[in-house]
Design a protein around this motif. Sequence first.
Motif, PDB file in Angstrom:
ATOM      1  N   HIS A 178      -5.032   5.878   7.470  1.00 21.84           N
ATOM      2  CA  HIS A 178      -4.271   5.218   7.019  1.00 21.84           C
ATOM      3  C   HIS A 178      -4.869   4.690   6.157  1.00 21.84           C
ATOM      4  CE1 HIS A 178      -0.766   5.741  10.744  1.00 21.84           C
ATOM      5  NE2 HIS A 178      -1.461   7.184  10.300  1.00 21.84           N
ATOM      6  N   VAL A 192       3.467   4.131   5.614  1.00 20.70           N
ATOM      7  CA  VAL A 192       2.804   4.542   6.365  1.00 20.70           C
ATOM      8  C   VAL A 192       3.281   4.915   7.768  1.00 20.70           C
ATOM      9  CG1 VAL A 192       1.709   1.909   6.714  1.00 20.70           C
ATOM     10  CG2 VAL A 192       0.667   4.536   6.980  1.00 20.70           C
ATOM     11  N   LEU A 247      -4.592  -4.670   3.403  1.00 21.68           N
ATOM     12  CA  LEU A 247      -3.481  -3.744   2.768  1.00 21.68           C
ATOM     13  C   LEU A 247      -3.012  -4.774   1.862  1.00 21.68           C
ATOM     14  CD1 LEU A 247      -3.732  -1.086   5.152  1.00 21.68           C
ATOM     15  CD2 LEU A 247      -4.388  -0.501   2.776  1.00 21.68           C
ATOM     16  N   LEU A 262       4.911  -2.901   0.707  1.00 23.51           N
ATOM     17  CA  LEU A 262       4.775  -1.845   1.314  1.00 23.51           C
ATOM     18  C   LEU A 262       4.751  -2.333   2.761  1.00 23.51           C
ATOM     19  CD1 LEU A 262       1.703  -0.518   2.898  1.00 23.51           C
ATOM     20  CD2 LEU A 262       0.798  -2.792   2.761  1.00 23.51           C
ATOM     21  N   ALA A 293      -3.762   4.021  -2.589  1.00 22.06           N
ATOM     22  CA  ALA A 293      -2.357   4.355  -3.701  1.00 22.06           C
ATOM     23  C   ALA A 293      -2.106   3.271  -4.123  1.00 22.06           C
ATOM     24  CB  ALA A 293      -1.460   4.745  -1.952  1.00 22.06           C
ATOM     25  N   LEU A 294      -2.047   2.259  -3.685  1.00 20.03           N
ATOM     26  CA  LEU A 294      -1.563   0.892  -3.867  1.00 20.03           C
ATOM     27  C   LEU A 294      -2.757   0.597  -4.968  1.00 20.03           C
ATOM     28  CD1 LEU A 294      -1.969  -1.730  -1.009  1.00 20.03           C
ATOM     29  CD2 LEU A 294       0.062  -0.941  -1.890  1.00 20.03           C
ATOM     30  N   VAL A 306       4.239   2.237  -0.986  1.00 21.46           N
ATOM     31  CA  VAL A 306       3.553   2.952   0.242  1.00 21.46           C
ATOM     32  C   VAL A 306       4.744   2.635   1.315  1.00 21.46           C
ATOM     33  CG1 VAL A 306       1.584   3.077   1.741  1.00 21.46           C
ATOM     34  CG2 VAL A 306       0.981   2.724  -0.595  1.00 21.46           C
ATOM     35  N   ILE A 333       3.399   8.143   3.774  1.00 16.32           N
ATOM     36  CA  ILE A 333       1.012   8.897   4.020  1.00 16.32           C
ATOM     37  C   ILE A 333       1.945   8.506   5.888  1.00 16.32           C
ATOM     38  CG2 ILE A 333      -1.434   8.382   5.261  1.00 16.32           C
ATOM     39  CD1 ILE A 333      -0.292   6.067   3.014  1.00 16.32           C
ATOM     40  N   MET A 380      -0.199   0.225  11.194  1.00 16.58           N
ATOM     41  CA  MET A 380      -0.393   0.278   9.939  1.00 16.58           C
ATOM     42  C   MET A 380      -1.379   0.868   9.303  1.00 16.58           C
ATOM     43  SD  MET A 380       0.325  -3.006   7.555  1.00 16.58           S
ATOM     44  CE  MET A 380      -0.497  -3.506   6.409  1.00 16.58           C
ATOM     45  N   SER A 381      -2.668   0.207  10.612  1.00 11.75           N
ATOM     46  CA  SER A 381      -3.855   0.795  10.190  1.00 11.75           C
ATOM     47  C   SER A 381      -5.092   0.529  11.052  1.00 11.75           C
ATOM     48  CB  SER A 381      -4.729  -0.862   8.502  1.00 11.75           C
ATOM     49  OG  SER A 381      -5.996   0.225   8.513  1.00 11.75           O
ATOM     50  N   ALA A 441      -3.731   4.463   1.972  1.00 14.37           N
ATOM     51  CA  ALA A 441      -2.734   3.386   1.821  1.00 14.37           C
ATOM     52  C   ALA A 441      -3.578   2.314   0.726  1.00 14.37           C
ATOM     53  CB  ALA A 441      -1.829   2.677   3.204  1.00 14.37           C
ATOM     54  N   CYS A 500      -5.657  -4.367   7.997  1.00 13.14           N
ATOM     55  CA  CYS A 500      -3.971  -5.235   7.427  1.00 13.14           C
ATOM     56  C   CYS A 500      -3.979  -5.667   6.286  1.00 13.14           C
ATOM     57  CB  CYS A 500      -3.566  -4.714   8.717  1.00 13.14           C
ATOM     58  SG  CYS A 500      -3.525  -3.753   9.609  1.00 13.14           S
TER      59      CYS A 500
END
Length: 336
Positions: A76, A92, A106, A117, A83-84, A90, A69, A96-97, A80, A103
Amino acid sequence: MIRIGVVGYGYWGPNLARNFHRNTNFDLKKVVDIDPKRLELAQANLSGMPVSTDIRDLLCSDEIDAIAIATPIETHFDLAMDALRHDKHVLVEKPMSHSVRTCELLIAEAQRRNLTLMVDHTFVYTEAVRWMSDYFRSDQFGDLFYVDSVRTNLGLFQRDADVIWDLAPHDIAVLQTLAASPVAGVSATGACHAGSRQPDIAYLSLDLADGVMAHFHVNWLSPVKVRRMTVAGSKRMMVFDDMEMSEKLKIYDTGVSIAHGDEQGEYRMKVDYRVGDMMSPALPQKEALQTMVEHFGQCIQKNEIPQTGAEAGLAVVRVLEAAHCSMKLGGERIKL
């Protein structure tokens, strides 16, 4: 081979796609972007690579194992997480976010599904930082005193991120790689000079749990591009200048020692300055993204924790969030 798709072909996406396309452990299957003109460029650069404007072409495909990503920060988390939830590994782009909370969500999802990740903190994978990390842990460097970094350029102004969220993640990630202790407190000040609502210049002061201090200057309003970090120890000092073409890393046998004594009841102080040789190690001419992509593939194949994995990404965002809060409070120290 790990079958991967890249989401986002704007500023950083082309660099990721190029490295995935060249790596023999990956099979780059498709590039996704909402801008058809960017997709035309992707096809031109990647020998007719399949493209799409719909990320569902990656999420719902059984021929995709992982997704990289490279989109704006505000996207994000959603990308993400999708996708997960579709059982894709992933990678990214940094950060991260946009918050500590997202975060953590995720991380929980990746752990629940046993998926890799990883965050693309590119500077951690430069040959200079890798060399610094090894040298830092040797007896030759000594105890860490401080880290001072300057990261400036003209732009790039962003709609969803200020200069701290854009530039400081690099320095924070490198600091985490070198230092033995976590960040204990953060204070930050910044200003908006270009008419944007986002701060375009900022100063961050970080104190670590073991007393080490770090100071970062990030700036979008500089006439010159600077990427320089000084790391000082009790025995040696290092300067990493990423803008240097040949000697990116210099090691200085330089230091100061102060002895105190009492002579006939009068206070005396003796200062010894040590100015020795400078050494610049020969570093491999290898692109940091190439190393990062190799590491991502190895972590997927061997189910290993990445060096810049989810927890490392969370730690960076925790500092960024604290710095943002401190800046709003006029530079008040925020304890972590």
